[in-house]
Design an enzyme around this catalytic site. Structure first.
Site, PDB file in Angstrom:
ATOM      1  N   HIS A   1      43.457 -14.514 104.516  1.00 36.89           N
ATOM      2  CA  HIS A   1      43.718 -15.120 105.846  1.00 36.89           C
ATOM      3  C   HIS A   1      43.605 -14.118 107.006  1.00 36.89           C
ATOM      4  O   HIS A   1      43.618 -14.510 108.160  1.00 36.89           O
ATOM      5  CB  HIS A   1      45.058 -15.870 105.863  1.00 36.89           C
ATOM      6  CG  HIS A   1      46.274 -15.013 105.986  1.00 36.89           C
ATOM      7  ND1 HIS A   1      47.539 -15.543 106.145  1.00 36.89           N
ATOM      8  CD2 HIS A   1      46.451 -13.663 105.967  1.00 36.89           C
ATOM      9  CE1 HIS A   1      48.427 -14.568 106.227  1.00 36.89           C
ATOM     10  NE2 HIS A   1      47.798 -13.420 106.129  1.00 36.89           N
TER      11      HIS A   1
ATOM     12  N   TYR B   1      49.242  -1.419 112.771  1.00 34.25           N
ATOM     13  CA  TYR B   1      49.904  -0.160 112.392  1.00 34.25           C
ATOM     14  C   TYR B   1      49.825   0.871 113.507  1.00 34.25           C
ATOM     15  O   TYR B   1      49.540   2.039 113.276  1.00 34.25           O
ATOM     16  CB  TYR B   1      49.254   0.386 111.114  1.00 34.25           C
ATOM     17  CG  TYR B   1      49.465  -0.460 109.873  1.00 34.25           C
ATOM     18  CD1 TYR B   1      50.567  -1.293 109.741  1.00 34.25           C
ATOM     19  CD2 TYR B   1      48.574  -0.413 108.810  1.00 34.25           C
ATOM     20  CE1 TYR B   1      50.765  -2.067 108.609  1.00 34.25           C
ATOM     21  CE2 TYR B   1      48.762  -1.183 107.662  1.00 34.25           C
ATOM     22  CZ  TYR B   1      49.856  -2.015 107.576  1.00 34.25           C
ATOM     23  OH  TYR B   1      50.058  -2.777 106.449  1.00 34.25           O
TER      24      TYR B   1
ATOM     25  N   ASP C   1      41.366   1.863  99.536  1.00 31.64           N
ATOM     26  CA  ASP C   1      40.828   0.931 100.521  1.00 31.64           C
ATOM     27  C   ASP C   1      40.077  -0.150  99.751  1.00 31.64           C
ATOM     28  O   ASP C   1      39.087   0.145  99.081  1.00 31.64           O
ATOM     29  CB  ASP C   1      39.879   1.694 101.464  1.00 31.64           C
ATOM     30  CG  ASP C   1      39.346   0.804 102.575  1.00 31.64           C
ATOM     31  OD1 ASP C   1      39.043  -0.381 102.309  1.00 31.64           O
ATOM     32  OD2 ASP C   1      39.238   1.284 103.708  1.00 31.64           O
TER      33      ASP C   1
END
Ligand code: SAM
Length: 345
Positions: free
Chosen positions: A255, A148, A236
């Protein structure tokens, strides 16, 4: 490999060319070739396409011919006229921007972000870690800071995530009968694409997406649909409070992370999950002996070069789920890119 491959390495040469074939499609997408051909509704010459898209005629002609070669475009040619190019149904459905099944955003991300990362694959394998620092100058430990790294990159990544569920969302939502779970929370649910599939399939369940604040803000701004029945919550999942639910979805989350962080996350979920509640993992699952599917093997290399995680075979998910207290573990291989694993508390 077969004897004929020893005589002449057709397959090897095809593999070597694989990245060039990808780049042919990616370049056409970035230039807007498929959008123009869809919009024009008639066959166009290379000169016409080049003029509309502001490119050289020679370059465009070679690109269009290669797209015909790989059967993505069609061409008509008479002695009297220049070659006239038109789209195939596949290009209109998956490669042009507008269609419901468009994979345009997936292609842009692959071309502009994944491709430069894979350029450093040799170093990723030597060092056994992601190449965010070498590729983008960002610390390798903070994977979502790298992913990001700008407003534009957030939107590009979200576009990539969203387009996968255009293809696999229904198979995942129906991999198991989830109708008994009345409150579903998709942790790290990004644009809400998979959550919407769940809401469509299980009308009597409520579905909430929890994701990082900047992602929730962008999802509400760019992906909210009319009559959207998916709720969004900023948070979060490693450190904040997890909303109450009887099913937690973790799609392509495990993953991304080390085993240690994945176990911590599963443990947090287990702690808030009521007995009878569960967790649905969605991942590209390796075969138990790791000899395929090739897509999952390639995704695992992608995880190496971009994240701190990996793709896993069923037994590794079983171990992680059991270690964190889950039981009744079931697997569903969809035969497409992503598979589903359901476990109960
Ligand atoms: N589940 C989505 C899907 O399959 O399309 C997105 C998967 S994406 C690989 C990982 C997601 O986890 C991103 O949407 C990211 O913003 C989110 N994420 C990363 N760290 C997070 C955190 N600490 N708390 C909540 N969400 C987080």
């Amino acid at each position: 490999m077969s004897q004929s491959e020893l005589d002449y390495p057709f397959k090897l040469l095809e593999y070597f060319n694989g990245f060039r074939v990808s780049k042919v499609i990616f370049s056409a997408c970035e230039l807007g070739v498929f959008d123009l051909l869809l919009k024009s509704q008639e066959s166009l010459s290379a000169q016409h396409v080049a003029q509309e898209l502001g490119t050289s005629v020679d370059g465009m002609e070679r690109l269009l011919d290669a797209l015909v070669g790989i059967e993505i475009l069609k061409v008509e040619q008479t002695r009297a006229t220049a070659a006239l190019y038109s789209s195939s149904d596949v290009a209109n459905l998956y490669l042009a921007k507008g269609s419901d099944k468009s994979l345009h955003d997936m292609i842009i991300y692959q071309s502009q972000t994944i491709y430069p990362l894979w350029n450093n694959m040799v170093d990723a394998i030597r060092e056994g870690r992601n190449q965010n620092e070498k590729t983008f100058g960002l610390p390798s430990e903070e994977i979502f800071q790298a992913i990001y790294r700008s407003e534009e990159e957030i939107l590009k990544f979200m576009g990539l995530m969203n387009s996968s569920w255009v293809l696999d969302g229904h198979d995942i939502a129906t991999a198991f009968d989830l109708s008994g779970f009345k409150k579903i929370v998709d942790l790290g649910g990004c644009t809400g694409a998979l959550a919407r599939e769940m809401a469509r399939e299980y009308e009597s369940s409520s579905v909430t997406v929890l994701d990082l604040p900047q992602v929730v803000e962008a999802a509400k701004k760019h992906y909210r649909e009319d009559g959207d029945d998916v709720e969004f919550q900023a948070g979060d999942f490693f450190s904040g409070e997890l909303p109450a639910a009887d099913l937690y979805i973790l799609a392509r989350i495990i993953h991304d992370w080390s085993e240690e962080k994945s176990l911590a996350l599963l443990k947090r979920i287990h702690d808030v999950c009521e007995p009878g509640g569960g967790v649905l993992l969605v991942e590209a699952m390796l075969f138990e002996n790791r000899r395929g599917p090739v897509t999952a093997q390639i995704f695992s290399l992608n995880m190496l070069v971009q994240t701190e995680g990996r793709e896993r075979p069923p037994s590794e998910y079983t171990d992680m789920l059991k270690k964190t207290g889950f039981q009744n573990i079931q697997f569903c291989r969809t035969g497409k890119s992503y598979d589903a694993i359901l476990a109960l508390r």
